[in-house]
Design a protein around this motif. Structure first.
Motif, PDB file in Angstrom:
ATOM      1  N   ALA A  42      -8.351 -64.215 -14.881  1.00 46.47           N
ATOM      2  CA  ALA A  42      -8.789 -65.018 -14.036  1.00 46.47           C
ATOM      3  C   ALA A  42      -8.104 -64.656 -12.663  1.00 46.47           C
ATOM      4  O   ALA A  42      -8.425 -64.477 -11.262  1.00 46.47           O
ATOM      5  N   GLN A  43      -6.707 -64.448 -13.071  1.00 47.30           N
ATOM      6  CA  GLN A  43      -5.717 -64.416 -11.990  1.00 47.30           C
ATOM      7  C   GLN A  43      -5.980 -62.978 -11.363  1.00 47.30           C
ATOM      8  O   GLN A  43      -5.847 -62.864 -10.144  1.00 47.30           O
ATOM      9  N   TYR A  44      -6.082 -62.052 -12.294  1.00 48.89           N
ATOM     10  CA  TYR A  44      -6.257 -60.624 -11.770  1.00 48.89           C
ATOM     11  C   TYR A  44      -7.563 -60.477 -10.924  1.00 48.89           C
ATOM     12  O   TYR A  44      -7.549 -59.863  -9.835  1.00 48.89           O
ATOM     13  N   PHE A  45      -8.624 -61.485 -11.228  1.00 43.67           N
ATOM     14  CA  PHE A  45      -9.901 -61.289 -10.697  1.00 43.67           C
ATOM     15  C   PHE A  45      -9.580 -62.034  -9.303  1.00 43.67           C
ATOM     16  O   PHE A  45     -10.134 -61.301  -7.978  1.00 43.67           O
ATOM     17  N   VAL A  46      -8.866 -63.130  -9.066  1.00 42.96           N
ATOM     18  CA  VAL A  46      -8.648 -63.662  -7.830  1.00 42.96           C
ATOM     19  C   VAL A  46      -7.647 -62.735  -6.903  1.00 42.96           C
ATOM     20  O   VAL A  46      -7.915 -62.476  -5.766  1.00 42.96           O
ATOM     21  N   VAL A  47      -6.696 -62.086  -7.397  1.00 38.89           N
ATOM     22  CA  VAL A  47      -5.718 -61.221  -6.624  1.00 38.89           C
ATOM     23  C   VAL A  47      -6.848 -60.106  -6.049  1.00 38.89           C
ATOM     24  O   VAL A  47      -6.618 -59.692  -4.797  1.00 38.89           O
ATOM     25  N   VAL A  48      -7.392 -59.391  -7.122  1.00 40.75           N
ATOM     26  CA  VAL A  48      -8.459 -58.321  -6.472  1.00 40.75           C
ATOM     27  C   VAL A  48      -9.391 -58.755  -5.332  1.00 40.75           C
ATOM     28  O   VAL A  48      -9.646 -58.006  -4.351  1.00 40.75           O
ATOM     29  N   LEU A  49      -9.802 -59.862  -5.621  1.00 42.03           N
ATOM     30  CA  LEU A  49     -10.993 -60.489  -4.740  1.00 42.03           C
ATOM     31  C   LEU A  49     -10.309 -60.675  -3.490  1.00 42.03           C
ATOM     32  O   LEU A  49     -10.792 -60.203  -2.197  1.00 42.03           O
ATOM     33  N   VAL A  50      -9.067 -61.211  -3.157  1.00 39.07           N
ATOM     34  CA  VAL A  50      -8.368 -61.658  -1.990  1.00 39.07           C
ATOM     35  C   VAL A  50      -8.074 -60.408  -1.568  1.00 39.07           C
ATOM     36  O   VAL A  50      -8.227 -59.850  -0.137  1.00 39.07           O
TER      37      VAL A  50
END
Length: 75
Positions: A42-50
């Motif tokens: 979930a954290q990696y997803f948010v980082v990539v999305l941002v």
């Protein structure tokens, strides 16, 4: 000097691995993998999305700016 080994094969040629051995080796390697936890994913997803959103904003801003510049020059 020849490109072949003493047994007549080229240096890159090797004996083929049996399919069962290959599958066992793949499973052994997959057991060594450190799989991420759900919070990490979930954290990696948010980082990539941002990051993607920021890059989209930069590219859109440059596109708009250069477009306006072209209208001022040629329009």
């Amino acid at each position: 000097m020849s490109d072949r080994d003493k047994d007549g094969r080229t240096p890159t040629a090797q004996a083929r691995t049996a399919p069962a051995t290959f599958i066992r080796q793949v499973i052994a390697e997959l057991r060594k993998v450190v799989w991420p936890t759900r919070p990490m994913v979930a954290q990696y997803f948010v980082v990539v999305l941002v990051f993607v959103l920021v890059m989209m904003a930069i590219v859109a801003g440059l596109d708009f700016g250069f477009g306006q510049l072209m209208f001022k020059i040629f329009g």
